[in-house]
Design a protein around this motif. Structure first.
Motif, PDB file in Angstrom:
ATOM      1  N   TYR A  56     106.434  14.530 101.757  1.00  0.00           N
ATOM      2  CA  TYR A  56     107.208  14.085 102.921  1.00  0.00           C
ATOM      3  C   TYR A  56     108.524  13.440 102.465  1.00  0.00           C
ATOM      4  N   ASN A  57     108.464  12.605 101.427  1.00  0.00           N
ATOM      5  CA  ASN A  57     109.690  11.980 100.906  1.00  0.00           C
ATOM      6  C   ASN A  57     110.635  13.019 100.314  1.00  0.00           C
ATOM      7  N   ARG A 108     112.431  14.597 103.181  1.00  0.00           N
ATOM      8  CA  ARG A 108     113.391  13.669 103.786  1.00  0.00           C
ATOM      9  C   ARG A 108     114.672  13.574 102.953  1.00  0.00           C
ATOM     10  N   GLU A 109     114.514  13.570 101.630  1.00  0.00           N
ATOM     11  CA  GLU A 109     115.687  13.482 100.755  1.00  0.00           C
ATOM     12  C   GLU A 109     116.581  14.715 100.849  1.00  0.00           C
ATOM     13  N   LEU A 128     117.250  16.164 103.742  1.00  0.00           N
ATOM     14  CA  LEU A 128     117.817  16.213 105.092  1.00  0.00           C
ATOM     15  C   LEU A 128     119.155  15.487 105.164  1.00  0.00           C
ATOM     16  N   ASP A 167     117.842  11.498 107.234  1.00  0.00           N
ATOM     17  CA  ASP A 167     116.457  11.361 106.789  1.00  0.00           C
ATOM     18  C   ASP A 167     115.546  10.679 107.806  1.00  0.00           C
ATOM     19  N   TRP A 168     116.118  10.211 108.909  1.00  0.00           N
ATOM     20  CA  TRP A 168     115.291   9.562 109.924  1.00  0.00           C
ATOM     21  C   TRP A 168     114.677  10.562 110.905  1.00  0.00           C
TER      22      TRP A 168
END
Length: 418
Positions: free
Chosen positions: A341-342, A345-346, A348, A351-352
């Motif tokens: 998941y992290n 997010r990195e 994107l 990342d929110w």
């Protein structure tokens, strides 16, 4: 009167079948051969289908029939032998050295790390020797005991600087030999913090024979007595340090939308088994299919599951976005889903943005504490990303233009999946 004469005629009719002609025998033999060959021709297909189903089950049901076949190590080995090795999805497993920042292959990792630590002696000899002690000695209990003994020596000097006996350490001392001298890097540490080697006479020995007995000692240099705080800091650094570990290189890659996203060809770096062991695993799996009807105890099933989980050290994961782009990375098989998941997010732009990851078969990966090998996401898997529909609708309503949620630098380096 005719009936009795007709009955023998009816009984005599089968006689030609009891003694077939040579031509009939040859025809019968050919027919039997064809019947015997048919099952032999179908058996591999049936066995292979069973193996594919087992592989699909291990990966959590990946949908397309070709996916388990391509990702299963047994299939991969067999196909390499028959057709030649296919181009791998990644060239291998790589690591990043924390000291040099260099990216090195897995089989070169230890050598590069050793060379980097040894080269660091010219920068900070104290820190480099501490790295050696904690990194090059694999027995953690011996390291703990040795480090605590060294710390005790330094504490005695710091607490009793006026006592000359504490500033000398006999190298042949039993405790020193058993706990400290046996560890790589300890001698460099003593030299780095201000000790020097001296040959000194041993008090009370050799007088009767008229010959002085000498021993090798580490003796703290006189100038270090005015720098005892530095000595204390070195001790604290020694006690608090950890082994230097190379970081797994994710090999983050973004691919264009592709129908081949579910096809994986993995190098041997991803497996903890040799090529011969992989072939043996294939044979065992085939036998397991034949014995599938046998009852197994819970302990037997758990033992097999643990064996499967230990088979893979790494996993290659791909995440397909709703617009078709595919994000790929390399992970430890025992890392948790939260790491993935992290990782996403990195990648994107924002990342929110809330999203969910769906495993093979559409199963939501909600428990982020589970490891990849516990979820069946080894040695490779294709996952899907689903945005929060309400949030995305709000963004689209206020956005002046549509733009990719991925970072621009990733889109600039997008590749084509072969």
């Amino acid at each position: 009167a005719r009936a009795p004469r007709e009955k023998p005629k009816a009984e005599a009719a089968p006689k030609p079948r009891q003694a077939p002609t040579d031509e009939a025998q040859r025809a019968a033999a050919a027919a039997l051969a064809r019947l015997e060959l048919k099952p032999k021709g179908k058996a591999p297909s049936s066995s292979q289908e069973a193996i594919k189903n087992q592989g699909r089950s291990a990966l959590g049901g990946t949908g397309a029939p070709a996916e388990p076949r391509d990702s299963d190590p047994g299939w991969k080995t067999a196909r390499q032998e028959e057709e030649g090795a296919a181009a791998p999805s990644v060239s291998g497993v790589y690591f990043v050295c924390p000291l040099t920042g260099a990216v090195v292959r897995k089989d070169q990792k230890e050598k590069h790390l050793r060379e980097a630590i040894q080269a660091y002696h010219s920068v900070d000899p104290v820190a480099a020797s501490i790295m050696e002690i904690h990194t090059f000695n694999k027995d953690r209990e011996k390291v703990r005991v040795g480090v605590e003994t060294v710390a005790k020596y330094l504490d005695n000097i710091y607490l009793h600087p006026e006592e000359e006996k504490y500033r000398k350490i006999k190298l042949q001392n039993k405790v020193f030999q058993e706990r400290i001298s046996c560890l790589e890097g300890t001698h460099r540490f003593f030299q780095a913090v201000g000790f020097e080697t001296k040959t000194l006479p041993v008090p009370g020995q050799g007088k009767n024979q008229g010959v002085d007995t000498t021993e090798e000692y580490y003796v703290l240099k006189e100038e270090m007595l005015s720098r005892l705080e530095e000595l204390k800091d070195c001790k604290e650094q020694l006690l608090s340090s950890e082994p230097v570990r190379a970081r797994l290189h994710r090999q983050l890659t973004l691919f264009q939308p592709s129908a081949a996203a579910a096809r994986f060809e993995l190098p041997h770096d991803f497996f903890s088994l040799t090529a011969e062991e992989l072939r043996r695993e294939q044979r065992l799996r085939t036998e397991a299919v034949e014995k599938a009807s046998m009852l197994r105890t819970r302990a037997m099933r758990e033992k097999e599951e643990q064996r499967e989980m230990r088979k893979y050290n790494y996993t290659l994961l791909r995440v397909r976005f709703p617009d078709g782009y595919i994000l790929q990375g390399t992970f430890y098989a025992r890392e948790s889903v939260s790491v993935l998941y992290n990782f996403v997010r990195e990648a994107l732009r924002d990342d929110w943005l809330p999203f969910e990851l769906l495993g093979p078969g559409g199963l939501k990966l909600t428990d982020e504490n589970l490891a990849f090998n516990e979820c069946g996401l080894v040695p490779s898997a294709l996952l899907s990303l689903a945005w929060d529909a309400a949030v995305m609708a709000d963004i689209e309503a206020v956005a002046e233009e549509q733009r990719s949620p991925l970072r621009p630098e990733l889109l600039a380096s997008v590749q084509t999946l072969s």
